[in-house]
Design an enzyme around this catalytic site. Structure first.
Site, PDB file in Angstrom:
ATOM      1  N   GLY A 188       5.169  -1.267   0.758  1.00 52.54           N
ATOM      2  CA  GLY A 188       6.519  -2.166   1.824  1.00 52.54           C
ATOM      3  C   GLY A 188       5.803  -3.793   0.392  1.00 52.54           C
ATOM      4  O   GLY A 188       5.755  -4.100  -0.051  1.00 52.54           O
ATOM      5  N   SER A 189       6.921  -4.261   1.918  1.00 54.14           N
ATOM      6  CA  SER A 189       7.259  -5.906   1.916  1.00 54.14           C
ATOM      7  C   SER A 189       6.172  -6.466   1.245  1.00 54.14           C
ATOM      8  O   SER A 189       5.938  -7.685   0.718  1.00 54.14           O
ATOM      9  CB  SER A 189       7.769  -6.118   2.956  1.00 54.14           C
ATOM     10  OG  SER A 189       9.479  -6.269   3.070  1.00 54.14           O
ATOM     11  N   THR A 190       5.159  -6.522   1.177  1.00 58.59           N
ATOM     12  CA  THR A 190       3.433  -6.884   1.132  1.00 58.59           C
ATOM     13  C   THR A 190       2.962  -7.117  -0.159  1.00 58.59           C
ATOM     14  O   THR A 190       2.988  -7.874  -1.055  1.00 58.59           O
ATOM     15  CB  THR A 190       2.408  -6.766   1.619  1.00 58.59           C
ATOM     16  OG1 THR A 190       1.850  -5.162   1.283  1.00 58.59           O
ATOM     17  CG2 THR A 190       1.766  -7.138   3.411  1.00 58.59           C
ATOM     18  N   ASN A 191       4.005  -6.057  -0.977  1.00 60.53           N
ATOM     19  CA  ASN A 191       4.144  -6.333  -2.601  1.00 60.53           C
ATOM     20  C   ASN A 191       5.205  -6.944  -3.008  1.00 60.53           C
ATOM     21  O   ASN A 191       5.089  -7.218  -4.457  1.00 60.53           O
ATOM     22  CB  ASN A 191       4.101  -4.460  -2.972  1.00 60.53           C
ATOM     23  CG  ASN A 191       4.747  -4.243  -4.325  1.00 60.53           C
ATOM     24  OD1 ASN A 191       3.213  -4.400  -4.798  1.00 60.53           O
ATOM     25  ND2 ASN A 191       4.899  -4.425  -5.580  1.00 60.53           N
TER      26      ASN A 191
ATOM     27  N   SER B 235      11.226 -11.510   4.195  1.00 57.99           N
ATOM     28  CA  SER B 235      11.372 -10.623   3.883  1.00 57.99           C
ATOM     29  C   SER B 235      12.510  -9.712   3.565  1.00 57.99           C
ATOM     30  O   SER B 235      13.192  -9.062   3.592  1.00 57.99           O
ATOM     31  CB  SER B 235      10.533  -9.495   4.857  1.00 57.99           C
ATOM     32  OG  SER B 235       9.666  -8.232   3.648  1.00 57.99           O
TER      33      SER B 235
END
Length: 595
Positions: free
Chosen positions: A310-313, A366
């Site tokens: 998810g958004s940590t990427n 994000s």
């Protein structure tokens, strides 16, 4: 008339002469006897010559073989300790008890059955079944028996009871880092975690002793014996800090329960060396009761479970765009709340009107749409190469057991929508260890260091030998890493999604992640993966902390569920490591397009 004449009697036979036994020639009889005896004796003599002369060594070896028994002398298994030498897996002396059931009188069997069952912690039915096997002279009663218990039973003079010195494995910390450490099976070999990965080093080499015994099993005095000395196993020292590991497990276990999640993971990593200070899972495996646990709980999820990040990427997409010179943190995008990608319409997490956003603001809030816009400037090939450079699709080194490579399809096989979703962490799969390594790279000025779990080992003399440092690879420039750090610091501000990760007095950089979760059992997306990963102090990074919760039921956003775990664990870790605040404040940055 003539006179009558009576018949005349025949004359009597003369008496027969007495029978006379005619004896043979004595000399001939003696000769025949001697010949027979000579023949028999020659047979015995020939056999005797064969046995004592020609085949003497064969029979001597057979006799020795019947008397000689080989006894294994077990080597002491090495310990597994934390970075400060605290024992996580240790070996202590024990006894193996066996008995000759044929020596137990039937009337005494109930008495000895009751005593043995009480002392060995077994049922009377189990012991009774062993003592009833009178057709055998050997029955193993128990292994891993405390020497005090064994001594007590020997003093009770249980008939034909014998004790053999052995060792047993203990795990003083119970479930602390259970799946990382692993456990040892009944045969003495490691069956999971570090116990299995370093089994040869830990196990050492057993010795043996050959002795001659009589029919009663006792050693024959004055007979020769051969002994091979065992080589004890070496100790393995991990990079894990026991106290920080405990804090990480406590925090993630509590949050998994509160959120109703299936599982959770926390990793704490040193920024400069990439040494893993904590690797916690919830639920965790209790090593003292591993036999009662399901096989699924043996897996170290922090290194083996793959999920879509998810958004940590998004930091990787940002790194690719900034490194390529396509965007800067201040680049402004006109961002709607949805965007068409091939046959799919992709949306931001929250509906909003089209607005101008700096790239910094897009990362802090994000925005999926803005991230896709930046990725289109980079192109799929360059984004793919950046993902590879950060370690996606490759198994991490450094000795972490069961570490998986995740899934990174070649960009040429990406579907139309996948060209967009990969930018914000859907369509690729990673492990928690891989994602922690990404943020270690950013925090370390763009230099990726191979994650390390082993601090060192002891050699045969007991001297500590440090493990070699992890391999270093330059992934992005220090400038790019610094710019991304300022963007991540904004994400933990009041205007970002990670506010709950903020730590008073410290500058924190980090990113939330909320991803749809693919359920392999159901064969479809079901539920969410909530995560947060960051580092502190942001201006002089020392520690990376990542927290992940799988399939939470009470909420699902990473900023809501995973960020508080980050804060708890990072706060404990920086205090434990005595890392002071830098005293600096975050520099002013342009957050919004109108500023």
């Amino acid at each position: 008339m003539p006179p009558l004449r009576w018949p005349r009697r025949p004359p009597p036979r003369p008496p027969r002469p007495p029978l006379v036994l005619r004896l043979g020639n004595p000399r001939r009889r003696i000769n025949i006897g001697l010949i027979g005896m000579t023949f028999v004796l020659s047979i015995f003599s020939g056999r005797l010559v064969q046995m004592q002369g020609l085949d003497s060594k064969v029979y001597e070896a057979a006799a020795v073989g019947q008397r000689t028994h080989t006894e294994k002398i077990p080597a002491k298994r090495g310990s597994i300790t934390d970075v400060n030498g605290h024992g996580l897996a240790v070996t202590v002396e024990a006894r193996e008890l066996s008995i000759d059931p044929s020596k137990i009188l039937p009337q005494d069997r109930p008495k000895w059955t009751k005593l043995l069952a009480q002392q060995l912690g077994k049922t009377e039915q189990e012991i009774s079944a062993k003592l009833a096997r009178t057709n055998t002279r050997y029955q193993r009663l128990a292994t891993d028996v405390d020497p005090v218990v064994a001594s007590r039973l020997l003093q009770a003079r249980v008939p034909a009871l014998s004790a053999t010195k052995t060792y047993r494995r203990l795990y003083p910390a119970g479930d602390l880092a259970g799946t990382l450490i692993g456990f040892v099976g009944d045969d003495g070999d490691g069956l999971g975690g570090m116990e299995q990965a370093k089994n040869k080093l830990l196990a050492g080499r057993d010795g043996e002793q050959r002795v001659e015994t009589g029919r009663d099993g006792l050693r024959i005095p004055m007979t020769s014996s051969q002994r091979t000395t065992p080589v004890n196993g070496q100790d393995v020292r991990l990079t894990i800090d026991r106290d920080i590991q405990w804090a990480a497990q406590e925090s993630i276990t509590g949050q998994v329960k509160k959120a109703g999640a299936d599982s959770g993971t926390v990793i704490v990593m040193d920024v400069r060396s990439a040494q893993i200070i904590a690797m916690a899972n919830a639920p965790e495996l209790d090593l003292n009761n591993w036999r009662k646990a399901p096989a699924a709980s043996y897996i170290n999820k922090a290194a083996a479970d793959v999920f879509e990040p998810g958004s940590t990427n998004k930091v990787i997409t940002a790194a690719a765009a900034i490194e390529a010179g396509e965007v800067t943190p201040d680049t402004v995008f006109q961002v709607p709340d949805r965007i068409k990608c091939a046959d799919q319409v992709l949306r931001d997490a929250h509906a909003h009107k089209s607005e101008s956003m700096t790239f910094r603001q897009a990362v802090a809030e994000s925005s999926n749409v803005a991230t896709i816009m930046a990725a289109r400037k980079v192109g799929s090939e360059r984004l793919y190469r950046m993902l590879k450079a950060f370690g996606f699709g490759s198994t991490p080194g450094g000795g972490v057991p069961s570490a998986e490579a995740g899934l990174l399809p070649d960009y040429k096989s990406w579907s139309g929508s996948q060209n967009c979703t990969v930018a914000y962490g859907q369509g690729v799969s990673v492990t928690a260890l891989q994602m922690a390594s990404v943020y270690q790279t950013i925090a370390n000025g763009g230099v990726k260091v191979e994650p390390q779990i082993i601090a060192g080992t002891t050699d045969t003399s007991g001297r500590f030998v440090p493990a070699p440092a992890g391999k270093q690879t330059k992934v992005v420039s220090a400038t790019t890493a610094k710019e991304i750090t300022t963007m991540l610091e904004s994400a933990v501000s009041a205007e970002g999604t990670g506010l709950l990760a903020a730590i008073p007095g410290y500058r924190v950089a980090g990113k939330t992640g909320t991803a749809n979760r693919y359920d392999a059992k159901l064969g479809r997306y079901e539920g969410y993966t909530a995560s947060f990963v960051g580092f502190a102090p942001a201006d002089q990074p020392r520690l990376v902390v990542l927290s992940v919760l799988q399939n939470p039921k009470n909420g699902h956003f990473g900023g809501q569920l995973a960020a508080p775990v980050f804060k708890d664990v990072m706060t404990f870790a920086i205090k434990s490591k005595k890392i002071p605040p830098t005293g600096s404040t975050a520099p002013p940055v342009r957050m919004r397009a109108g500023q």
